[in-house]
Design a protein around this motif. Structure first.
Motif, PDB file in Angstrom:
ATOM      1  N   PRO A  89       0.815  -1.229   0.000  1.00 44.82           N
ATOM      2  CA  PRO A  89       0.000   0.000   0.000  1.00 44.82           C
ATOM      3  C   PRO A  89       0.843   1.271   0.000  1.00 44.82           C
ATOM      4  O   PRO A  89       0.496   2.241  -0.657  1.00 44.82           O
ATOM      5  CB  PRO A  89      -0.817  -0.120   1.295  1.00 44.82           C
ATOM      6  N   GLU A  90       1.980   1.257   0.699  1.00 44.80           N
ATOM      7  CA  GLU A  90       2.838   2.442   0.766  1.00 44.80           C
ATOM      8  C   GLU A  90       3.468   2.741  -0.594  1.00 44.80           C
ATOM      9  O   GLU A  90       3.516   3.886  -1.029  1.00 44.80           O
ATOM     10  CB  GLU A  90       3.947   2.250   1.807  1.00 44.80           C
ATOM     11  N   LYS A  91       3.963   1.699  -1.253  1.00 44.65           N
ATOM     12  CA  LYS A  91       4.597   1.899  -2.558  1.00 44.65           C
ATOM     13  C   LYS A  91       3.569   2.288  -3.615  1.00 44.65           C
ATOM     14  O   LYS A  91       3.853   3.084  -4.500  1.00 44.65           O
ATOM     15  CB  LYS A  91       5.363   0.642  -2.972  1.00 44.65           C
ATOM     16  N   LEU A  92       2.368   1.732  -3.509  1.00 42.76           N
ATOM     17  CA  LEU A  92       1.301   2.109  -4.436  1.00 42.76           C
ATOM     18  C   LEU A  92       0.924   3.570  -4.223  1.00 42.76           C
ATOM     19  O   LEU A  92       0.714   4.308  -5.191  1.00 42.76           O
ATOM     20  CB  LEU A  92       0.086   1.205  -4.272  1.00 42.76           C
ATOM     21  N   ALA A  93       0.880   4.018  -2.978  1.00 46.01           N
ATOM     22  CA  ALA A  93       0.567   5.428  -2.689  1.00 46.01           C
ATOM     23  C   ALA A  93       1.646   6.350  -3.250  1.00 46.01           C
ATOM     24  O   ALA A  93       1.336   7.403  -3.817  1.00 46.01           O
ATOM     25  CB  ALA A  93       0.415   5.640  -1.182  1.00 46.01           C
ATOM     26  N   GLU A  94       2.915   5.947  -3.121  1.00 44.88           N
ATOM     27  CA  GLU A  94       4.016   6.743  -3.681  1.00 44.88           C
ATOM     28  C   GLU A  94       3.901   6.816  -5.202  1.00 44.88           C
ATOM     29  O   GLU A  94       4.081   7.879  -5.806  1.00 44.88           O
ATOM     30  CB  GLU A  94       5.357   6.119  -3.290  1.00 44.88           C
ATOM     31  N   PHE A  95       3.577   5.692  -5.823  1.00 39.61           N
ATOM     32  CA  PHE A  95       3.394   5.638  -7.275  1.00 39.61           C
ATOM     33  C   PHE A  95       2.254   6.563  -7.694  1.00 39.61           C
ATOM     34  O   PHE A  95       2.367   7.325  -8.653  1.00 39.61           O
ATOM     35  CB  PHE A  95       3.105   4.192  -7.695  1.00 39.61           C
ATOM     36  N   GLN A  96       1.152   6.522  -6.956  1.00 43.62           N
ATOM     37  CA  GLN A  96       0.001   7.376  -7.260  1.00 43.62           C
ATOM     38  C   GLN A  96       0.353   8.846  -7.117  1.00 43.62           C
ATOM     39  O   GLN A  96      -0.089   9.666  -7.922  1.00 43.62           O
ATOM     40  CB  GLN A  96      -1.177   7.034  -6.337  1.00 43.62           C
ATOM     41  N   ARG A  97       1.126   9.207  -6.092  1.00 42.52           N
ATOM     42  CA  ARG A  97       1.524  10.611  -5.910  1.00 42.52           C
ATOM     43  C   ARG A  97       2.353  11.087  -7.096  1.00 42.52           C
ATOM     44  O   ARG A  97       2.154  12.190  -7.605  1.00 42.52           O
ATOM     45  CB  ARG A  97       2.307  10.793  -4.610  1.00 42.52           C
ATOM     46  N   ALA A  98       3.281  10.249  -7.538  1.00 38.58           N
ATOM     47  CA  ALA A  98       4.133  10.632  -8.677  1.00 38.58           C
ATOM     48  C   ALA A  98       3.283  10.807  -9.933  1.00 38.58           C
ATOM     49  O   ALA A  98       3.465  11.766 -10.687  1.00 38.58           O
ATOM     50  CB  ALA A  98       5.222   9.587  -8.903  1.00 38.58           C
ATOM     51  N   GLN A  99       2.348   9.901 -10.164  1.00 37.62           N
ATOM     52  CA  GLN A  99       1.491  10.004 -11.344  1.00 37.62           C
ATOM     53  C   GLN A  99       0.522  11.179 -11.217  1.00 37.62           C
ATOM     54  O   GLN A  99       0.180  11.827 -12.206  1.00 37.62           O
ATOM     55  CB  GLN A  99       0.730   8.691 -11.581  1.00 37.62           C
ATOM     56  N   GLY A 100       0.080  11.474  -9.992  1.00 36.46           N
ATOM     57  CA  GLY A 100      -0.792  12.627  -9.767  1.00 36.46           C
ATOM     58  C   GLY A 100      -0.086  13.937 -10.076  1.00 36.46           C
ATOM     59  O   GLY A 100      -0.687  14.881 -10.598  1.00 36.46           O
ATOM     60  N   ALA A 101       1.205  13.991  -9.768  1.00 36.01           N
ATOM     61  CA  ALA A 101       1.990  15.195 -10.080  1.00 36.01           C
ATOM     62  C   ALA A 101       2.065  15.406 -11.590  1.00 36.01           C
ATOM     63  O   ALA A 101       2.018  16.546 -12.067  1.00 36.01           O
ATOM     64  CB  ALA A 101       3.395  15.087  -9.486  1.00 36.01           C
ATOM     65  N   VAL A 102       2.164  14.315 -12.346  1.00 39.82           N
ATOM     66  CA  VAL A 102       2.176  14.428 -13.807  1.00 39.82           C
ATOM     67  C   VAL A 102       0.843  14.995 -14.284  1.00 39.82           C
ATOM     68  O   VAL A 102       0.808  15.923 -15.100  1.00 39.82           O
ATOM     69  CB  VAL A 102       2.440  13.062 -14.483  1.00 39.82           C
ATOM     70  N   GLY A 103      -0.244  14.463 -13.774  1.00 38.78           N
ATOM     71  CA  GLY A 103      -1.565  14.952 -14.165  1.00 38.78           C
ATOM     72  C   GLY A 103      -1.764  16.417 -13.842  1.00 38.78           C
ATOM     73  O   GLY A 103      -2.305  17.183 -14.643  1.00 38.78           O
ATOM     74  N   SER A 104      -1.281  16.824 -12.677  1.00 37.02           N
ATOM     75  CA  SER A 104      -1.397  18.226 -12.274  1.00 37.02           C
ATOM     76  C   SER A 104      -0.580  19.136 -13.190  1.00 37.02           C
ATOM     77  O   SER A 104      -1.057  20.187 -13.632  1.00 37.02           O
ATOM     78  CB  SER A 104      -0.922  18.367 -10.829  1.00 37.02           C
ATOM     79  N   ALA A 105       0.640  18.719 -13.501  1.00 42.07           N
ATOM     80  CA  ALA A 105       1.493  19.515 -14.388  1.00 42.07           C
ATOM     81  C   ALA A 105       0.892  19.585 -15.788  1.00 42.07           C
ATOM     82  O   ALA A 105       0.931  20.645 -16.439  1.00 42.07           O
ATOM     83  CB  ALA A 105       2.899  18.919 -14.433  1.00 42.07           C
ATOM     84  N   LEU A 106       0.328  18.497 -16.248  1.00 42.02           N
ATOM     85  CA  LEU A 106      -0.307  18.492 -17.570  1.00 42.02           C
ATOM     86  C   LEU A 106      -1.508  19.436 -17.597  1.00 42.02           C
ATOM     87  O   LEU A 106      -1.747  20.107 -18.600  1.00 42.02           O
ATOM     88  CB  LEU A 106      -0.744  17.085 -17.961  1.00 42.02           C
ATOM     89  N   SER A 107      -2.244  19.484 -16.508  1.00 35.96           N
ATOM     90  CA  SER A 107      -3.395  20.395 -16.443  1.00 35.96           C
ATOM     91  C   SER A 107      -2.957  21.840 -16.607  1.00 35.96           C
ATOM     92  O   SER A 107      -3.594  22.627 -17.312  1.00 35.96           O
ATOM     93  CB  SER A 107      -4.131  20.232 -15.109  1.00 35.96           C
ATOM     94  N   ARG A 108      -1.862  22.200 -15.945  1.00 39.41           N
ATOM     95  CA  ARG A 108      -1.341  23.566 -16.080  1.00 39.41           C
ATOM     96  C   ARG A 108      -0.882  23.830 -17.510  1.00 39.41           C
ATOM     97  O   ARG A 108      -1.089  24.907 -18.048  1.00 39.41           O
ATOM     98  CB  ARG A 108      -0.191  23.793 -15.095  1.00 39.41           C
ATOM     99  N   LEU A 109      -0.267  22.823 -18.121  1.00 39.27           N
ATOM    100  CA  LEU A 109       0.199  22.975 -19.498  1.00 39.27           C
ATOM    101  C   LEU A 109      -0.983  23.162 -20.453  1.00 39.27           C
ATOM    102  O   LEU A 109      -0.958  24.041 -21.327  1.00 39.27           O
ATOM    103  CB  LEU A 109       1.021  21.749 -19.911  1.00 39.27           C
ATOM    104  N   ILE A 110      -2.023  22.385 -20.264  1.00 35.61           N
ATOM    105  CA  ILE A 110      -3.214  22.511 -21.110  1.00 35.61           C
ATOM    106  C   ILE A 110      -3.871  23.877 -20.898  1.00 35.61           C
ATOM    107  O   ILE A 110      -4.366  24.502 -21.834  1.00 35.61           O
ATOM    108  CB  ILE A 110      -4.216  21.374 -20.829  1.00 35.61           C
ATOM    109  N   ALA A 111      -3.833  24.364 -19.651  1.00 38.02           N
ATOM    110  CA  ALA A 111      -4.431  25.675 -19.359  1.00 38.02           C
ATOM    111  C   ALA A 111      -3.709  26.795 -20.098  1.00 38.02           C
ATOM    112  O   ALA A 111      -4.322  27.821 -20.423  1.00 38.02           O
ATOM    113  CB  ALA A 111      -4.417  25.927 -17.854  1.00 38.02           C
ATOM    114  N   ILE A 112      -2.431  26.633 -20.384  1.00 36.92           N
ATOM    115  CA  ILE A 112      -1.677  27.653 -21.130  1.00 36.92           C
ATOM    116  C   ILE A 112      -2.325  27.897 -22.486  1.00 36.92           C
ATOM    117  O   ILE A 112      -2.322  29.020 -23.004  1.00 36.92           O
ATOM    118  CB  ILE A 112      -0.199  27.219 -21.304  1.00 36.92           C
TER     119      ILE A 112
END
Length: 193
Positions: free
Chosen positions: A91-114
């Motif tokens: 569960p801990e490693k899956l949560a870390e993986f999800q956080r890393a992938q969530g950061a990608v999604g967040s950064a992509l959202s900002r890029l799309i907003a540009i």
């Protein structure tokens, strides 16, 4: 005396056949979980492969938005470095993986907003194609995460039910974690123009 031995042998044979059948079904379910995890990773990799194309397309139109580009590149780099082997899925490693992938999604959202600030970019066929590809990939990721959770649920249920739980314990079959919603996902995102 002979009948007693025949009955004992028959009971032992039935137990052996049941044990083999149970073990094989647990192995099959564990493999389904592994396959579902591979499909999740495959879709994340697809998204990661699309990011450089999207960044380069947007860079041409919005060259002074360096900060956002760097955030996308950094998030992608961190996400591709965060990998988990199915045998080490905690569960801990899956949560870390999800956080890393969530950061990608967040950064992509900002890029799309540009793109809102660059009408020429929004009209670009390349940008529209990449945006559609990313949207499709996000949908595929969602589907594969759901499939993984369904496979993990079926497997976890099987190893916890009696009498399979006895065999699961004997042969080291362990519970698999689930993908869960990220913290704050219950709140609708705020959209500003």
């Amino acid at each position: 005396m002979k009948k007693t031995w025949l009955i004992v042998i028959a009971v032992i044979a039935v137990l052996v056949v049941y044990g083999i059948s149970t073990y094989n079904s647990l192995v099959s379910q564990e493999e389904k979980v592994g396959t579902a995890w591979s499909n999740v990773e495959n879709q994340y990799q697809r998204r990661s492969d699309l990011i450089p194309n999207l960044v380069n397309t947007v860079k041409g139109y919005a060259s002074h938005e360096k900060e956002t580009f760097q955030a996308v590149v950094d998030a992608r780099t961190k996400a591709t470095q965060t990998t988990i082997c199915i045998d080490d899925l905690t569960p801990e490693k899956l949560a870390e993986f999800q956080r890393a992938q969530g950061a990608v999604g967040s950064a992509l959202s900002r890029l799309i907003a540009i793109s809102e600030n660059y009408p020429d970019l929004k009209a670009s066929e390349n940008f529209q194609t990449l945006q559609a590809q990313l949207e499709g990939t996000e949908n595929r990721i969602s589907v594969e995460r759901r499939n993984f959770n369904e496979a993990a649920r079926a497997y976890n249920t099987a190893i916890r039910r009696f009498p399979k739980n006895i065999f699961a314990g004997m042969f080291g079959f362990e519970k698999r974690p689930y993908f869960e919603a990220e913290e704050g996902a219950e709140k609708a995102p705020e959209v500003k123009f």
